[in-house]
Design a protein around this motif. Structure first.
Motif, PDB file in Angstrom:
ATOM      1  N   PRO A  64       5.991   0.923  -0.476  1.00 43.58           N
ATOM      2  CA  PRO A  64       6.057  -0.268  -1.322  1.00 43.58           C
ATOM      3  C   PRO A  64       5.445  -0.002  -2.694  1.00 43.58           C
ATOM      4  O   PRO A  64       4.400   0.637  -2.805  1.00 43.58           O
ATOM      5  CB  PRO A  64       5.224  -1.300  -0.541  1.00 43.58           C
ATOM      6  N   LYS A  65       6.140  -0.495  -3.727  1.00 44.25           N
ATOM      7  CA  LYS A  65       5.670  -0.241  -5.086  1.00 44.25           C
ATOM      8  C   LYS A  65       4.519  -1.180  -5.422  1.00 44.25           C
ATOM      9  O   LYS A  65       4.622  -2.398  -5.271  1.00 44.25           O
ATOM     10  CB  LYS A  65       6.806  -0.435  -6.090  1.00 44.25           C
ATOM     11  N   ALA A  66       3.450  -0.600  -5.871  1.00 42.45           N
ATOM     12  CA  ALA A  66       2.280  -1.394  -6.232  1.00 42.45           C
ATOM     13  C   ALA A  66       1.384  -0.569  -7.151  1.00 42.45           C
ATOM     14  O   ALA A  66       1.449   0.665  -7.160  1.00 42.45           O
ATOM     15  CB  ALA A  66       1.509  -1.810  -4.987  1.00 42.45           C
ATOM     16  N   ARG A  67       0.576  -1.268  -7.910  1.00 42.88           N
ATOM     17  CA  ARG A  67      -0.420  -0.611  -8.746  1.00 42.88           C
ATOM     18  C   ARG A  67      -1.749  -1.291  -8.457  1.00 42.88           C
ATOM     19  O   ARG A  67      -1.883  -2.506  -8.568  1.00 42.88           O
ATOM     20  CB  ARG A  67      -0.060  -0.745 -10.231  1.00 42.88           C
ATOM     21  N   TYR A  68      -2.722  -0.478  -8.060  1.00 42.45           N
ATOM     22  CA  TYR A  68      -4.046  -0.993  -7.732  1.00 42.45           C
ATOM     23  C   TYR A  68      -5.013  -0.577  -8.834  1.00 42.45           C
ATOM     24  O   TYR A  68      -5.299   0.610  -8.994  1.00 42.45           O
ATOM     25  CB  TYR A  68      -4.505  -0.442  -6.379  1.00 42.45           C
TER      26      TYR A  68
ATOM     27  N   THR B 170       1.602   3.540  -6.986  1.00 35.86           N
ATOM     28  CA  THR B 170       2.660   4.062  -6.126  1.00 35.86           C
ATOM     29  C   THR B 170       4.009   4.071  -6.831  1.00 35.86           C
ATOM     30  O   THR B 170       4.956   4.681  -6.328  1.00 35.86           O
ATOM     31  CB  THR B 170       2.766   3.257  -4.816  1.00 35.86           C
ATOM     32  N   TYR B 171       4.126   3.370  -7.980  1.00 32.49           N
ATOM     33  CA  TYR B 171       5.340   3.481  -8.782  1.00 32.49           C
ATOM     34  C   TYR B 171       5.517   4.924  -9.254  1.00 32.49           C
ATOM     35  O   TYR B 171       6.589   5.495  -9.182  1.00 32.49           O
ATOM     36  CB  TYR B 171       5.258   2.568 -10.013  1.00 32.49           C
TER      37      TYR B 171
ATOM     38  N   ARG C 166      -5.639   7.981 -10.679  1.00 32.13           N
ATOM     39  CA  ARG C 166      -6.467   8.310 -11.846  1.00 32.13           C
ATOM     40  C   ARG C 166      -7.888   7.787 -11.655  1.00 32.13           C
ATOM     41  O   ARG C 166      -8.079   6.683 -11.148  1.00 32.13           O
ATOM     42  CB  ARG C 166      -5.880   7.722 -13.135  1.00 32.13           C
ATOM     43  N   ILE C 167      -8.853   8.590 -12.073  1.00 34.50           N
ATOM     44  CA  ILE C 167     -10.246   8.170 -12.099  1.00 34.50           C
ATOM     45  C   ILE C 167     -10.747   8.350 -13.514  1.00 34.50           C
ATOM     46  O   ILE C 167     -10.629   9.440 -14.094  1.00 34.50           O
ATOM     47  CB  ILE C 167     -11.109   8.998 -11.129  1.00 34.50           C
ATOM     48  N   ASP C 168     -11.294   7.267 -14.080  1.00 33.82           N
ATOM     49  CA  ASP C 168     -11.776   7.291 -15.465  1.00 33.82           C
ATOM     50  C   ASP C 168     -10.694   7.808 -16.412  1.00 33.82           C
ATOM     51  O   ASP C 168     -10.968   8.547 -17.359  1.00 33.82           O
ATOM     52  CB  ASP C 168     -13.031   8.163 -15.581  1.00 33.82           C
ATOM     53  N   GLY C 169      -9.433   7.448 -16.130  1.00 31.02           N
ATOM     54  CA  GLY C 169      -8.320   7.841 -16.982  1.00 31.02           C
ATOM     55  C   GLY C 169      -7.786   9.237 -16.735  1.00 31.02           C
ATOM     56  O   GLY C 169      -6.765   9.626 -17.306  1.00 31.02           O
ATOM     57  N   ARG C 170      -8.434  10.001 -15.873  1.00 26.22           N
ATOM     58  CA  ARG C 170      -8.009  11.387 -15.604  1.00 26.22           C
ATOM     59  C   ARG C 170      -7.233  11.433 -14.294  1.00 26.22           C
ATOM     60  O   ARG C 170      -7.695  10.958 -13.266  1.00 26.22           O
ATOM     61  CB  ARG C 170      -9.256  12.280 -15.514  1.00 26.22           C
ATOM     62  N   GLU C 171      -6.045  12.036 -14.346  1.00 25.95           N
ATOM     63  CA  GLU C 171      -5.232  12.133 -13.138  1.00 25.95           C
ATOM     64  C   GLU C 171      -5.820  13.173 -12.191  1.00 25.95           C
ATOM     65  O   GLU C 171      -6.231  14.253 -12.605  1.00 25.95           O
ATOM     66  CB  GLU C 171      -3.793  12.524 -13.478  1.00 25.95           C
ATOM     67  N   ILE C 172      -5.858  12.838 -10.905  1.00 28.38           N
ATOM     68  CA  ILE C 172      -6.305  13.785  -9.891  1.00 28.38           C
ATOM     69  C   ILE C 172      -5.136  14.097  -8.963  1.00 28.38           C
ATOM     70  O   ILE C 172      -4.313  13.233  -8.671  1.00 28.38           O
ATOM     71  CB  ILE C 172      -7.519  13.269  -9.090  1.00 28.38           C
TER      72      ILE C 172
ATOM     73  N   TYR D  25      -3.354   3.355   1.927  1.00 24.37           N
ATOM     74  CA  TYR D  25      -3.580   2.475   3.081  1.00 24.37           C
ATOM     75  C   TYR D  25      -4.960   1.829   3.021  1.00 24.37           C
ATOM     76  O   TYR D  25      -5.109   0.625   3.261  1.00 24.37           O
ATOM     77  CB  TYR D  25      -3.422   3.251   4.384  1.00 24.37           C
ATOM     78  N   LEU D  26      -5.968   2.613   2.676  1.00 25.64           N
ATOM     79  CA  LEU D  26      -7.321   2.059   2.588  1.00 25.64           C
ATOM     80  C   LEU D  26      -7.439   1.062   1.438  1.00 25.64           C
ATOM     81  O   LEU D  26      -8.032  -0.010   1.585  1.00 25.64           O
ATOM     82  CB  LEU D  26      -8.340   3.188   2.420  1.00 25.64           C
ATOM     83  N   VAL D  27      -6.869   1.407   0.295  1.00 27.85           N
ATOM     84  CA  VAL D  27      -6.947   0.528  -0.876  1.00 27.85           C
ATOM     85  C   VAL D  27      -6.215  -0.784  -0.621  1.00 27.85           C
ATOM     86  O   VAL D  27      -6.670  -1.858  -1.027  1.00 27.85           O
ATOM     87  CB  VAL D  27      -6.359   1.253  -2.112  1.00 27.85           C
ATOM     88  N   SER D  28      -5.069  -0.709   0.062  1.00 31.77           N
ATOM     89  CA  SER D  28      -4.295  -1.926   0.331  1.00 31.77           C
ATOM     90  C   SER D  28      -4.959  -2.821   1.384  1.00 31.77           C
ATOM     91  O   SER D  28      -4.532  -3.960   1.582  1.00 31.77           O
ATOM     92  CB  SER D  28      -2.874  -1.567   0.778  1.00 31.77           C
TER      93      SER D  28
END
Length: 253
Positions: A136-140, A149-150, A155-161, A173-176
């Protein structure tokens, strides 16, 4: 018919795995070293589909960790499940392999039943994902942490990991289910389906690798709280502040 690539330099083991999985209804492609594996993978990307990779870690010419890294860097096959095999019992190899993107890890010598069970567990996961459609498309937006998920980005502090597919699925799953305790059994079912053949230690390693990439400290988890004997919880900022104010440090993996 699902397609499986088996990579191993031990001829007897390669033949055993091929015969077992052919009887289970898989179409099997083989390679005997890391260079041949990459060559086969390039051919598969140009000509067809791939459903699973079974990969020995200690390979000649190019080791299995490098092959895992190659697979995860490719758009067409980057999310294919990988079952890593190794005769080496060193935990560092297991951690390194899973950090690079292996979904499951099986130590040699394994039984035929165990191999088949692990393969079917991963195959069921792929089938379930196909039947249920894309994630499912979502932005947290969670303060310092953004999970999108789009774009399949974290990203953490603007930096992609860079997260492996299974790490990303754990995090989403945890965030949702923010602030909800997720039992270990529930998370294992989400990741590997209903199979109980999965080694629980593999989940520990995936969680450890995810937390390491998120910059978690063992004595002060920033995002993921471990409730020993129960499961995990993604802590919202409010919950984290409440616990810190109450002087209740969270446990960790």
């Amino acid at each position: 018919m699902p397609v499986v690539l088996i990579v191993d330099d031990e001829e007897d083991l390669l033949l055993l795995c091929r015969n077992l999985l052919t009887r289970e209804g898989f179409r099997v492609v083989t390679a005997r070293d890391g260079e041949e594996a990459v060559w086969v993978l390039r051919r598969i990307m140009g000509q067809g589909t791939l459903d699973l990779v079974i990969l020995d870690i200690m390979l000649p010419l190019r080791d299995g960790v490098e092959v895992v890294r190659f697979i995860r860097s490719q758009k067409n096959i980057g999310k294919v499940p990988i079952l890593a095999l190794s005769a080496v019992s060193d935990a560092d190899w297991k951690i390194r392999t899973i950090e690079e993107g292996a979904d499951d890890f099986l130590a040699k010598l394994f039984s035929s039943r165990e191999l088949v069970a692990r393969v079917h567990a991963l195959a069921r996961r792929v089938e379930k994902e196909r039947d249920s459609g894309p994630m499912p498309k979502a932005r947290y937006d969670l303060g310092d942490l953004v999970v999108d998920t789009y774009r399949y980005e974290t990203r953490i502090d603007g930096r992609e990991i860079r997260l492996t597919p299974i790490e990303f699925r754990i995090l989403v799953y945890l965030v949702s289910h923010e602030d909800v305790v997720i039992r270990r059994e529930e998370l294992m079912k989400v990741l590997w389906g209903e199979s109980w053949e999965v080694d629980e230690h593999n989940l520990n390693v995936h969680i450890w690798a995810l937390r390491r990439k998120l910059g978690e400290k063992s004595d002060s988890p920033r995002f993921i709280e471990t409730l020993r004997g129960t499961g995990y919880r993604f802590r919202s900022s409010a919950l984290a502040r409440m616990q810190e104010g109450a002087g209740k440090p969270a446990s960790s993996v």
